[in-house]
Scaffold this motif. Structure first.
Motif, short mmCIF file in Angstrom:
data_model
loop_
_atom_site.label_atom_id
_atom_site.label_comp_id
_atom_site.label_asym_id
_atom_site.label_seq_id
_atom_site.Cartn_x
_atom_site.Cartn_y
_atom_site.Cartn_z
N GLY A 14 -74.49 -29.24 36.64
CA GLY A 14 -75.43 -28.61 37.57
C GLY A 14 -75.20 -29.12 38.98
O GLY A 14 -74.88 -30.28 39.18
N ARG A 75 -69.43 -25.20 34.06
CA ARG A 75 -69.41 -25.87 32.76
C ARG A 75 -68.18 -25.30 32.04
O ARG A 75 -67.84 -24.14 32.22
CB ARG A 75 -70.69 -25.59 32.00
CG ARG A 75 -71.91 -26.01 32.86
CD ARG A 75 -73.19 -26.06 32.10
NE ARG A 75 -74.34 -26.07 33.00
CZ ARG A 75 -74.97 -27.16 33.43
NH1 ARG A 75 -74.59 -28.35 33.03
NH2 ARG A 75 -76.00 -27.07 34.24
N CYS A 76 -67.48 -26.13 31.29
CA CYS A 76 -66.18 -25.72 30.74
C CYS A 76 -66.12 -26.05 29.25
O CYS A 76 -66.02 -27.23 28.88
CB CYS A 76 -65.07 -26.42 31.51
SG CYS A 76 -63.44 -26.17 30.84
N GLY A 105 -73.31 -34.97 36.00
CA GLY A 105 -74.33 -35.59 35.16
C GLY A 105 -73.73 -36.27 33.95
O GLY A 105 -72.51 -36.46 33.86
N GLY A 107 -73.20 -35.36 30.92
CA GLY A 107 -72.21 -34.57 30.16
C GLY A 107 -70.84 -34.70 30.80
O GLY A 107 -69.83 -34.93 30.12
N SER A 108 -70.81 -34.60 32.11
CA SER A 108 -69.53 -34.73 32.83
C SER A 108 -68.93 -36.11 32.60
O SER A 108 -67.71 -36.26 32.49
CB SER A 108 -69.76 -34.52 34.33
OG SER A 108 -70.33 -33.26 34.55
N LYS A 114 -63.85 -39.47 27.57
CA LYS A 114 -62.86 -39.06 26.56
C LYS A 114 -61.49 -38.89 27.20
O LYS A 114 -60.48 -39.37 26.70
CB LYS A 114 -63.27 -37.72 25.94
CG LYS A 114 -64.37 -37.84 24.91
CD LYS A 114 -64.55 -36.52 24.19
CE LYS A 114 -65.76 -36.59 23.29
NZ LYS A 114 -66.21 -35.28 22.87
P1 ATP Z 1 -76.36 -31.62 34.33
O1 ATP Z 1 -77.09 -32.92 34.10
O2 ATP Z 1 -76.63 -31.04 35.64
O3 ATP Z 1 -76.50 -30.66 33.19
P2 ATP Z 1 -73.87 -32.45 33.23
O4 ATP Z 1 -72.67 -33.08 33.81
O5 ATP Z 1 -74.64 -33.23 32.20
O6 ATP Z 1 -74.80 -32.00 34.43
P3 ATP Z 1 -72.85 -30.65 31.20
O7 ATP Z 1 -72.84 -29.18 31.14
O8 ATP Z 1 -73.48 -31.40 30.08
O9 ATP Z 1 -73.49 -31.02 32.62
O10 ATP Z 1 -71.33 -31.17 31.30
C1 ATP Z 1 -70.45 -30.63 32.26
C2 ATP Z 1 -69.11 -30.40 31.63
O11 ATP Z 1 -68.59 -31.66 31.17
C3 ATP Z 1 -69.13 -29.53 30.39
O12 ATP Z 1 -69.13 -28.16 30.70
C4 ATP Z 1 -67.85 -29.96 29.70
O13 ATP Z 1 -66.75 -29.35 30.31
C5 ATP Z 1 -67.82 -31.46 29.99
N1 ATP Z 1 -68.43 -32.20 28.87
C6 ATP Z 1 -69.73 -32.42 28.63
N2 ATP Z 1 -69.91 -33.11 27.49
C7 ATP Z 1 -68.69 -33.33 26.98
C8 ATP Z 1 -68.19 -33.98 25.80
N3 ATP Z 1 -69.00 -34.54 24.92
N4 ATP Z 1 -66.85 -34.00 25.60
C9 ATP Z 1 -66.00 -33.43 26.50
N5 ATP Z 1 -66.41 -32.80 27.61
C10 ATP Z 1 -67.72 -32.75 27.86
#
Ligand code: ATP
Length: 326
Positions: A14, A75-76, A105, A107-108, A114
């Protein structure tokens, strides 16, 4: 320690105001240290599609004050899979990239963790999220701007609520964390604040509104985080209307305005400091950490510990809310 020569910066997940200030700090600090700095468009997706381009000092001119992110974000799905990350690695290698700064965040950071383990390219994370819910930092880039946007909007709502003697139930962002609700609610003098971290007895809230009505206190604000236990402001309003149908109750959902806008001084400051520290960390071997600020000091948290943290909210805050709204 392997020397780092070519670094990449990307924004992921985000968007949050202040990401541009962080990108600018990474680029200019990198160039100061005679590194080649590359921008990756659309987060991890751009690593996979090869949308990677060299950045210069002037590429980041005039962006410190801009919301959003010039690098875009996305997001990917493919990055969750090894094959996707391998493709990303191959693209990065074409540019000789040997260090990455990921602004995003939790997730990123999981993705970065990894990736760095599998492919021996060190990654540094910068917490960019309006929710302020990442372990290892007192601040996240974007929170201060988002909460100030919410305060400005709620102040305006209070004016109209006051003119009509209305109850307003205002929903702010925060699916898992209620910091925007807590901070903006206290700063605008809300009567009640509902947030995911804390159970609310809705009957108590309604009893309190009824008591306020009896003493002719007709202007009331309830600030609700979107992830509260009832499912947001509309659901809370249903409960209120059921028991107090005669009250003039309105709902306002602030929505995406909280993500946009020019970053506040605090967000620009922490983004600049964190961006500078990220390059420093790549050069000094503090690899695979998230840069945070704790007690006004730069703080390193291993990426696998830089997770979503819904800290316990001190109950004293709710006592303050109650006393000050009396
Ligand atoms: P926000 O807190 O705003 O949602 P975020 O970074 O947590 O931000 P996510 O959509 O969870 O947002 O993660 C962003 C991207 O990071 C994902 O679309 C994916 O490409 C990668 N990602 C997230 N979790 C994983 C994972 N467990 N393994 C590999 N890649 C990941």
């Amino acid at each position: 320690m392997k020397k780092v020569n070519n670094i990449a910066v990307l924004t992921s997940g985000g968007d949050a105001p202040g990401m541009n200030a962080a990108v600018r700090a990474v680029v200019r600090t990198g160039i100061y240290h005679q590194l080649n700095v590359y921008g990756v468009m659309y987060g991890y997706r751009g690593m996979l599609t090869g949308e990677i381009f060299p950045m210069e000092n002037k590429t980041v001119a005039n962006i410190i004050q801009r919301g959003g992110t010039i690098l875009k974000t996305a997001r990917c799905k493919e990055f969750y899979e090894y094959e996707g990350r391998k493709k990303a690695y191959e693209n990065l290698k074409k540019f000789g990239i040997d260090g990455i700064v990921v602004i995003g965040g939790d997730g990123s950071f999981k993705g970065a963790q990894k990736f760095s383990q599998e492919f021996d390219i060190p990654c540094i994370g910068l917490p960019g999220t309006i929710d302020k819910d990442i372990a290892g930092s007192d601040f996240t880039i974007g929170f201060d701007t988002a909460v100030n946007t919410a305060v400005e909007a709620i102040d305006k709502i209070r004016d109209t609520a006051d003119a009509h003697d209305r109850l307003f139930i205002i929903e702010v962002m925060g699916r898992d964390a209620g910091y925007i609700a807590l901070h903006s609610g206290i700063a605008t003098g809300a009567e009640h604040i509902l947030m995911p971290e804390r159970k609310t007895n809705i009957d108590d809230v309604i009893d309190d509104l009824a008591a306020n009505e009896r003493r002719s206190k007709l202007v009331n604000l309830i600030v609700v985080a979107e992830g509260d236990e009832f499912g947001g402001a509309n659901e809370v309003a249903k409960h209120v209307k059921e028991r107090l149908p005669h009250l003039d109750t309105r709902v306002c959902i602030l929505g995406h305005i909280q993500r946009g806008g020019s970053p506040t001084c605090l967000d620009r400051l922490i983004a600049s400091r964190m961006g500078y520290a990220a390059v420093d960390a790549l050069l000094n071997g503090q690899h695979n950490n998230m840069i945070g600020i704790v007690n006004n000091q730069i703080h390193y948290t291993p990426l696998d510990h830089a997770v979503k943290a819904t800290q316990k909210i001190d109950p004293e805050w709710f006592k303050i809310v109650k006393i000050l709204a009396s």
